[in-house]
Design a protein around this motif. Structure first.
Motif, PDB file in Angstrom:
ATOM      1  N   ILE A   1     -40.791  35.314  59.709  1.00 28.64           N
ATOM      2  CA  ILE A   1     -39.634  35.085  60.588  1.00 28.64           C
ATOM      3  C   ILE A   1     -40.161  34.953  62.008  1.00 28.64           C
ATOM      4  CG2 ILE A   1     -37.378  35.961  61.320  1.00 28.64           C
ATOM      5  CD1 ILE A   1     -37.368  37.745  58.834  1.00 28.64           C
ATOM      6  N   PRO A   2     -40.487  33.730  62.469  1.00 31.05           N
ATOM      7  CA  PRO A   2     -41.049  33.551  63.818  1.00 31.05           C
ATOM      8  C   PRO A   2     -39.984  33.630  64.898  1.00 31.05           C
ATOM      9  CG  PRO A   2     -40.847  31.423  62.722  1.00 31.05           C
ATOM     10  CD  PRO A   2     -40.417  32.461  61.724  1.00 31.05           C
TER      11      PRO A   2
ATOM     12  N   THR B   1     -32.145  32.208  58.420  1.00 26.43           N
ATOM     13  CA  THR B   1     -33.079  31.317  57.736  1.00 26.43           C
ATOM     14  C   THR B   1     -33.830  32.059  56.635  1.00 26.43           C
ATOM     15  OG1 THR B   1     -33.367  29.967  59.725  1.00 26.43           O
ATOM     16  CG2 THR B   1     -35.084  29.814  58.049  1.00 26.43           C
ATOM     17  N   ALA B   2     -34.253  33.295  56.933  1.00 30.14           N
ATOM     18  CA  ALA B   2     -34.976  34.094  55.946  1.00 30.14           C
ATOM     19  C   ALA B   2     -34.093  34.430  54.752  1.00 30.14           C
ATOM     20  CB  ALA B   2     -35.494  35.376  56.596  1.00 30.14           C
ATOM     21  N   MET B   3     -32.832  34.799  55.000  1.00 27.36           N
ATOM     22  CA  MET B   3     -31.923  35.125  53.910  1.00 27.36           C
ATOM     23  C   MET B   3     -31.650  33.913  53.022  1.00 27.36           C
ATOM     24  SD  MET B   3     -31.118  38.357  53.954  1.00 27.36           S
ATOM     25  CE  MET B   3     -32.854  38.516  54.305  1.00 27.36           C
ATOM     26  N   LEU B   4     -31.519  32.755  53.631  1.00 22.85           N
ATOM     27  CA  LEU B   4     -31.294  31.542  52.843  1.00 22.85           C
ATOM     28  C   LEU B   4     -32.503  31.222  51.976  1.00 22.85           C
ATOM     29  CD1 LEU B   4     -29.484  29.294  55.495  1.00 22.85           C
ATOM     30  CD2 LEU B   4     -28.479  30.308  53.434  1.00 22.85           C
ATOM     31  N   LYS B   5     -33.714  31.458  52.494  1.00 20.91           N
ATOM     32  CA  LYS B   5     -34.912  31.248  51.688  1.00 20.91           C
ATOM     33  C   LYS B   5     -34.923  32.185  50.484  1.00 20.91           C
ATOM     34  CE  LYS B   5     -38.037  29.585  55.327  1.00 20.91           C
ATOM     35  NZ  LYS B   5     -39.265  29.896  56.113  1.00 20.91           N
ATOM     36  N   LEU B   6     -34.516  33.427  50.688  1.00 24.81           N
ATOM     37  CA  LEU B   6     -34.498  34.396  49.593  1.00 24.81           C
ATOM     38  C   LEU B   6     -33.413  34.073  48.571  1.00 24.81           C
ATOM     39  CD1 LEU B   6     -35.022  37.701  51.615  1.00 24.81           C
ATOM     40  CD2 LEU B   6     -36.641  36.649  50.038  1.00 24.81           C
ATOM     41  N   ASP B   7     -32.325  33.470  49.043  1.00 29.71           N
ATOM     42  CA  ASP B   7     -31.179  33.194  48.178  1.00 29.71           C
ATOM     43  C   ASP B   7     -31.306  31.862  47.447  1.00 29.71           C
ATOM     44  OD1 ASP B   7     -28.515  33.856  47.200  1.00 29.71           O
ATOM     45  OD2 ASP B   7     -27.787  32.223  48.473  1.00 29.71           O
ATOM     46  N   ARG B   8     -32.189  30.983  47.925  1.00 31.64           N
ATOM     47  CA  ARG B   8     -32.274  29.621  47.418  1.00 31.64           C
ATOM     48  C   ARG B   8     -32.581  29.598  45.921  1.00 31.64           C
ATOM     49  NH1 ARG B   8     -36.128  26.807  50.996  1.00 31.64           N
ATOM     50  NH2 ARG B   8     -34.369  26.985  52.442  1.00 31.64           N
TER      51      ARG B   8
ATOM     52  N   ALA C   1     -35.688  41.174  50.050  1.00 27.12           N
ATOM     53  CA  ALA C   1     -37.080  40.771  49.855  1.00 27.12           C
ATOM     54  C   ALA C   1     -37.693  41.483  48.648  1.00 27.12           C
ATOM     55  CB  ALA C   1     -37.889  41.068  51.111  1.00 27.12           C
ATOM     56  N   ALA C   2     -37.398  42.779  48.506  1.00 29.06           N
ATOM     57  CA  ALA C   2     -37.916  43.543  47.373  1.00 29.06           C
ATOM     58  C   ALA C   2     -37.406  42.972  46.057  1.00 29.06           C
ATOM     59  CB  ALA C   2     -37.512  45.008  47.504  1.00 29.06           C
ATOM     60  N   GLU C   3     -36.150  42.554  46.037  1.00 26.28           N
ATOM     61  CA  GLU C   3     -35.569  41.981  44.825  1.00 26.28           C
ATOM     62  C   GLU C   3     -36.308  40.709  44.393  1.00 26.28           C
ATOM     63  OE1 GLU C   3     -31.040  41.501  43.330  1.00 26.28           O
ATOM     64  OE2 GLU C   3     -31.546  40.298  45.079  1.00 26.28           O
ATOM     65  N   ARG C   4     -36.819  39.973  45.371  1.00 24.07           N
ATOM     66  CA  ARG C   4     -37.556  38.744  45.082  1.00 24.07           C
ATOM     67  C   ARG C   4     -39.057  38.984  44.942  1.00 24.07           C
ATOM     68  NH1 ARG C   4     -35.209  33.814  46.088  1.00 24.07           N
ATOM     69  NH2 ARG C   4     -37.120  33.097  45.079  1.00 24.07           N
ATOM     70  N   GLY C   5     -39.490  40.242  45.050  1.00 22.89           N
ATOM     71  CA  GLY C   5     -40.898  40.560  44.878  1.00 22.89           C
ATOM     72  C   GLY C   5     -41.780  40.076  46.004  1.00 22.89           C
ATOM     73  N   THR C   6     -41.221  40.013  47.218  1.00 20.22           N
ATOM     74  CA  THR C   6     -41.996  39.562  48.361  1.00 20.22           C
ATOM     75  C   THR C   6     -41.770  40.504  49.534  1.00 20.22           C
ATOM     76  OG1 THR C   6     -42.510  37.660  49.760  1.00 20.22           O
ATOM     77  CG2 THR C   6     -40.189  37.990  49.194  1.00 20.22           C
ATOM     78  N   ALA C   7     -42.138  40.075  50.723  1.00 18.70           N
ATOM     79  CA  ALA C   7     -41.931  40.868  51.940  1.00 18.70           C
ATOM     80  C   ALA C   7     -41.389  39.957  53.027  1.00 18.70           C
ATOM     81  CB  ALA C   7     -43.240  41.510  52.391  1.00 18.70           C
ATOM     82  N   LEU C   8     -40.681  40.552  53.957  1.00 18.00           N
ATOM     83  CA  LEU C   8     -40.208  39.868  55.154  1.00 18.00           C
ATOM     84  C   LEU C   8     -41.015  40.391  56.334  1.00 18.00           C
ATOM     85  CD1 LEU C   8     -36.290  39.867  54.963  1.00 18.00           C
ATOM     86  CD2 LEU C   8     -37.798  37.890  54.779  1.00 18.00           C
ATOM     87  N   VAL C   9     -41.496  39.473  57.176  1.00 17.67           N
ATOM     88  CA  VAL C   9     -42.275  39.884  58.347  1.00 17.67           C
ATOM     89  C   VAL C   9     -41.688  39.227  59.591  1.00 17.67           C
ATOM     90  CG1 VAL C   9     -44.546  40.020  59.417  1.00 17.67           C
ATOM     91  CG2 VAL C   9     -44.347  40.040  56.923  1.00 17.67           C
ATOM     92  N   LEU C  10     -41.272  40.058  60.542  1.00 25.99           N
ATOM     93  CA  LEU C  10     -40.837  39.556  61.844  1.00 25.99           C
ATOM     94  C   LEU C  10     -42.081  39.296  62.692  1.00 25.99           C
ATOM     95  CD1 LEU C  10     -38.029  42.181  62.543  1.00 25.99           C
ATOM     96  CD2 LEU C  10     -37.640  39.783  62.013  1.00 25.99           C
ATOM     97  N   PHE C  11     -42.275  38.049  63.091  1.00 29.54           N
ATOM     98  CA  PHE C  11     -43.381  37.698  63.982  1.00 29.54           C
ATOM     99  C   PHE C  11     -42.778  37.425  65.359  1.00 29.54           C
ATOM    100  CE2 PHE C  11     -45.103  36.632  59.823  1.00 29.54           C
ATOM    101  CZ  PHE C  11     -46.407  37.100  59.900  1.00 29.54           C
ATOM    102  N   ILE C  12     -42.890  38.391  66.260  1.00 30.37           N
ATOM    103  CA  ILE C  12     -42.246  38.285  67.570  1.00 30.37           C
ATOM    104  C   ILE C  12     -43.295  38.164  68.666  1.00 30.37           C
ATOM    105  CG2 ILE C  12     -40.614  39.292  69.198  1.00 30.37           C
ATOM    106  CD1 ILE C  12     -39.317  40.812  66.959  1.00 30.37           C
ATOM    107  N   ASP C  13     -43.228  37.060  69.390  1.00 32.08           N
ATOM    108  CA  ASP C  13     -44.129  36.839  70.519  1.00 32.08           C
ATOM    109  C   ASP C  13     -43.430  37.236  71.814  1.00 32.08           C
ATOM    110  OD1 ASP C  13     -46.455  36.115  71.760  1.00 32.08           O
ATOM    111  OD2 ASP C  13     -46.156  33.952  71.571  1.00 32.08           O
ATOM    112  N   GLU C  14     -44.209  37.675  72.805  1.00 33.21           N
ATOM    113  CA  GLU C  14     -43.692  38.101  74.115  1.00 33.21           C
ATOM    114  C   GLU C  14     -42.704  39.264  73.979  1.00 33.21           C
ATOM    115  OE1 GLU C  14     -45.101  36.975  76.635  1.00 33.21           O
ATOM    116  OE2 GLU C  14     -45.569  34.842  76.468  1.00 33.21           O
ATOM    117  N   LEU C  15     -43.045  40.203  73.122  1.00 33.77           N
ATOM    118  CA  LEU C  15     -42.132  41.318  72.835  1.00 33.77           C
ATOM    119  C   LEU C  15     -41.851  42.164  74.070  1.00 33.77           C
ATOM    120  CD1 LEU C  15     -40.522  42.776  70.606  1.00 33.77           C
ATOM    121  CD2 LEU C  15     -42.572  44.133  70.116  1.00 33.77           C
ATOM    122  N   GLN C  16     -42.716  42.105  75.085  1.00 36.24           N
ATOM    123  CA  GLN C  16     -42.499  42.918  76.288  1.00 36.24           C
ATOM    124  C   GLN C  16     -41.222  42.541  77.024  1.00 36.24           C
ATOM    125  OE1 GLN C  16     -45.023  40.631  76.196  1.00 36.24           O
ATOM    126  NE2 GLN C  16     -44.437  39.204  77.811  1.00 36.24           N
ATOM    127  N   TYR C  17     -40.653  41.361  76.736  1.00 36.48           N
ATOM    128  CA  TYR C  17     -39.441  40.936  77.424  1.00 36.48           C
ATOM    129  C   TYR C  17     -38.161  41.491  76.792  1.00 36.48           C
ATOM    130  CZ  TYR C  17     -42.183  37.571  80.145  1.00 36.48           C
ATOM    131  OH  TYR C  17     -43.085  36.990  81.009  1.00 36.48           O
TER     132      TYR C  17
END
Length: 392
Positions: free
Chosen positions: A74-75, A94-101, A162-178
Motif C-alpha cells: 500500500i504505497p 485499493t488494497a481491499m479490492l485486491k483482496l476481494d477480487r 489479508a490473513a484470510e487470503r494467506g498474505t500480508a498487507l504492508v503500508l509503505f509510507i514515505d515522508e512520514l515525518q509530515y
C-alpha cells in the motif's frame, strides 16, 4: 559521449542503475515481511536519513520485491498538510479490492470495504463510490469519529482480510515525518493492536532523522514496536561501485583519479553520485572518463544540483528562514549549537524559536542532539553560500 546511453538516473525516487551498499537493509526487511506473512512476530521497519540518501528508492525497491512474493503493498506519500485519513482511504480501498477480487465467497475483504466506507462518513471525507456503499459496513466498526479507535478497527479488519487470503498487507509510507503527532499516535496504536491480534499487517516507512523522536513522543513504546534503521552516505567501496559498474555496463571505463574526485565532491551521497555520473558522462568525448572530464563537468553538475535539488527547497523559505540557514552555513558543515547561530546573527536564541520551529516543520533542519541544529539536506551549507554570498 552518446547521451542516449548515459546510464545514470538522478531524480527524486529514481532507482539508480547500481543499488550499491544496501543489501543488508533490503534483506533484513524482506525477512521481517516474510515472518509477518507467516504469522510470526517482526518489528515494523523505519528508514531514517537525510535528503538524497535514497530512502524513497529503498522503499520502492522493498515494495516491489514484496509484491513479487504475493504481499499486498500500500504505497503512500505523506505530503505536508494532508491528513492521515485522507491518505489512507484511497490506498486501503485499493488494497481491499485486491483482496476481494474474484473471491465472491470471501467476506472479510467486503467487511473491510464497509468499515472503510463508514470511516469515510465518520470523518466527513469524500471518496466517490465509497459514499454509496455505507450499507456494507457493520454499525460500530470504524465509525465512532475518534481517530485512534476507528483506525484500530480499520487496520484490524484489513489485517484479518489479508490473513484470510494467506498474505500480508504492508503500508509503505514515505515522508512520514509530515504526519501530525496525534495522527501518528493513532497509527502506532492501531499497528500495535494489530500485532497483539496477530494480524499480518505492518508498516515500512521512511523519513528524516527527526522521525524517531516524533514517534517516541507520539507513543512511548514506539521504540519497541519499530526497528529504526539509519541510512547514510555510501561507504567508499559501495560509492565506487555506484559509479564504476554502470559505466562498465556500457562498455566504457573511468579512471581511478576521476572516481576519487567524484567521491570527494559528493561525499558518497547517492543522489549526488548519480548527478555527477550523468554530467561526467555527457561531458566526456570518449572513453575512458578522465579526471579532466570531472573538472570540466564541475560547473554543469553544480548548476544541475542547484536547480533540481537545492533551489526547490530554498524557494519555500521565508526571508527570515533564509537568513537563519545562511548563518548556519557561515559556521561550517555542522551540527551547530542554537546559541552559536543566534550569536552569529547578533540576537538571543529565544528570538529565533519560531523560525527554528518552522524550519523543522518544513523538514529543512533537525536536532541531532540536545541544543544542536543541522541541515537535513547534505551540502546545503555550500549551496547557501553560493545563493546568498552574504547574510542579509
Amino acid at each position: 559521449m552518446d547521451p542516449r546511453r548515459n546510464p545514470f538516473a538522478p531524480g527524486a525516487g529514481s532507482k539508480p542503475p547500481e543499488l550499491a551498499g544496501r543489501d543488508i537493509i533490503l534483506e533484513n526487511v524482506a525477512i521481517a515481511l516474510d515472518r509477518i506473512r507467516n504469522g510470526r512476530h517482526a518489528q515494523s521497519a523505519i528508514l531514517l536519513g537525510l535528503r538524497g540518501v535514497g530512502k524513497t528508492v529503498l522503499l520502492n525497491t522493498i515494495r516491489r520485491a514484496a509484491e513479487g512474493e504475493g504481499i499486498i503493498g500500500i504505497p503512500i506519500e505523506a505530503p505536508e498538510g494532508q491528513s492521515l485519513p485522507s491518505m489512507l482511504v484511497p490506498a486501503l480501498r485499493t488494497a481491499m479490492l485486491k483482496l476481494d477480487r474474484g473471491q465472491a465467497a470471501m467476506t472479510l475483504a467486503k467487511r473491510g470495504l464497509g468499515a472503510l466506507a463508514r470511516f469515510v462518513k465518520a470523518f466527513k471525507l469524500s471518496y466517490g463510490e465509497l459514499e454509496a456503499s455505507i450499507d456494507l459496513g457493520e454499525p460500530g466498526i470504524a465509525d465512532n469519529g475518534d481517530l485512534e479507535a476507528d483506525l484500530i478497527d480499520l487496520i484490524d479488519v484489513a489485517g484479518a482480510a489479508a490473513a484470510e487470503r494467506g498474505t500480508a498487507l504492508v503500508l509503505f509510507i514515505d515522508e512520514l515525518q509530515y504526519v501530525a503527532e496525534h495522527e501518528l499516535a493513532a497509527l502506532i496504536t492501531a499497528l500495535h493492536r494489530a500485532r497483539q491480534n496477530e494480524r499480518p499487517i505492518t508498516l515500512v516507512a521512511a523519513g528524516l532523522p527527526q522521525l524517531a523522536g516524533q514517534m517516541g513522543k507520539a507513543k512511548s513504546y514506539a521504540e519497541r514496536l519499530f526497528l529504526f534503521t539509519s541510512i547514510g552516505p555510501l561507504e567508499r567501496i559501495a560509492a565506487t561501485a555506484a559509479i564504476v559498474h554502470p559505466i562498465e555496463a556500457e562498455d566504457c571505463s573511468i579512471e581511478a583519479e576521476a572516481v576519487d574526485k567524484i567521491l570527494e565532491v559528493t561525499q558518497g551521497y547517492p543522489y549526488f553520485l548519480q548527478e555527477w555520473g550523468k554530467q561526467c558522462w555527457d561531458t566526456a568525448e570518449r572513453c575512458p572518463i578522465t579526471a579532466g572530464d570531472v573538472d570540466l563537468a564541475y560547473p554543469t553538475a553544480i548548476a544541475a544540483l542547484d536547480d533540481s535539488f537545492f533551489r526547490v527547497r530554498f524557494d519555500r523559505m521565508t526571508p527570515s528562514e533564509k537568513r537563519y540557514l545562511r548563518a548556519m552555513a557561515d559556521l561550517g558543515a555542522g551540527p551547530y549549537s542554537s546559541t552559536a547561530i543566534a550569536e552569529h546573527l547578533g540576537r538571543k536564541p529565544s528570538a529565533f524559536g519560531p523560525v527554528r520551529a518552522s524550519l523543522i516543520a518544513k523538514g529543512m533542519i533537525y536536532t541531532p542532539g540536545y541544543g544542536e541544529t543541522a541541515f537535513t539536506v547534505p551540502l546545503f551549507d555550500a549551496f547557501m553560500c553560493r545563493i546568498m554570498p552574504v547574510v542579509n
